[in-house]
Design an enzyme around this catalytic site. Structure first.
Site, PDB file in Angstrom:
ATOM      1  N   TYR A  53       0.821  -1.210   0.000  1.00 19.53           N
ATOM      2  CA  TYR A  53       0.000   0.000   0.000  1.00 19.53           C
ATOM      3  C   TYR A  53       0.859   1.265   0.000  1.00 19.53           C
ATOM      4  CZ  TYR A  53       0.520  -0.003   5.129  1.00 19.53           C
ATOM      5  OH  TYR A  53       1.010  -0.006   6.403  1.00 19.53           O
ATOM      6  N   GLU A  73     -12.147  14.655 -12.605  1.00 19.37           N
ATOM      7  CA  GLU A  73     -12.594  13.411 -13.237  1.00 19.37           C
ATOM      8  C   GLU A  73     -11.444  12.778 -14.019  1.00 19.37           C
ATOM      9  OE1 GLU A  73     -16.321  16.066 -13.105  1.00 19.37           O
ATOM     10  OE2 GLU A  73     -14.163  16.335 -13.267  1.00 19.37           O
ATOM     11  N   LYS A  98     -11.375  17.531  -4.017  1.00 17.53           N
ATOM     12  CA  LYS A  98     -10.707  18.836  -4.097  1.00 17.53           C
ATOM     13  C   LYS A  98     -11.151  19.589  -2.848  1.00 17.53           C
ATOM     14  CE  LYS A  98     -10.333  21.374  -7.898  1.00 17.53           C
ATOM     15  NZ  LYS A  98     -10.648  22.335  -9.007  1.00 17.53           N
TER      16      LYS A  98
END
Length: 118
Positions: A53, A73, A98
């Protein structure tokens, strides 16, 4: 399907539609859920048998800080496609936020949520 979950990956990136926003940059946060079989690493207790990870976090931060997108996006799509290419996962689910976007009405964040399969 088993899952690895990483919450709260934060970075400062240069994304946004206005040129000024891309120049100054802003703060972003990503939550990632990776679908993959965890029975083998659960039995072997070996890092080599699972998805590291820390490497996934580095990948997300590198894309978020080293590339620039007009839309989050597109940022999310790039992150998902690279994760699917570089890591042994069957699926990826991302929430890309954001934080404190530069709009008139103050909000905590704007986010996109996507899921992609290998």
């Amino acid at each position: 399907m088993d899952k690895l979950i990483i919450k709260g990956i934060r970075f400062h990136g240069h994304h946004g539609v206005p040129e000024a926003e891309r120049h100054v940059g802003g703060h972003y946060e990503v939550d990632a859920t990776l679908g993959c079989a965890l029975i083998n690493p659960g039995n072997t207790d070996a890092l080599a048998d699972t998805v590291n990870y820390a490497e996934v976090v580095s990948c997300i931060v590198e894309i978020g800080t080293q590339q620039s997108f007009r839309l989050i996006e597109a940022l999310a799509e790039k992150m998902a496609s690279v994760i699917l290419e570089q890591f042994a996962v069957d699926a990826v689910h991302l929430i890309v936020k954001k934080l404190r976007p530069p709009i008139e009405q103050p909000i905590d964040y704007f986010a996109v949520e996507i899921s992609r399969n290998a």
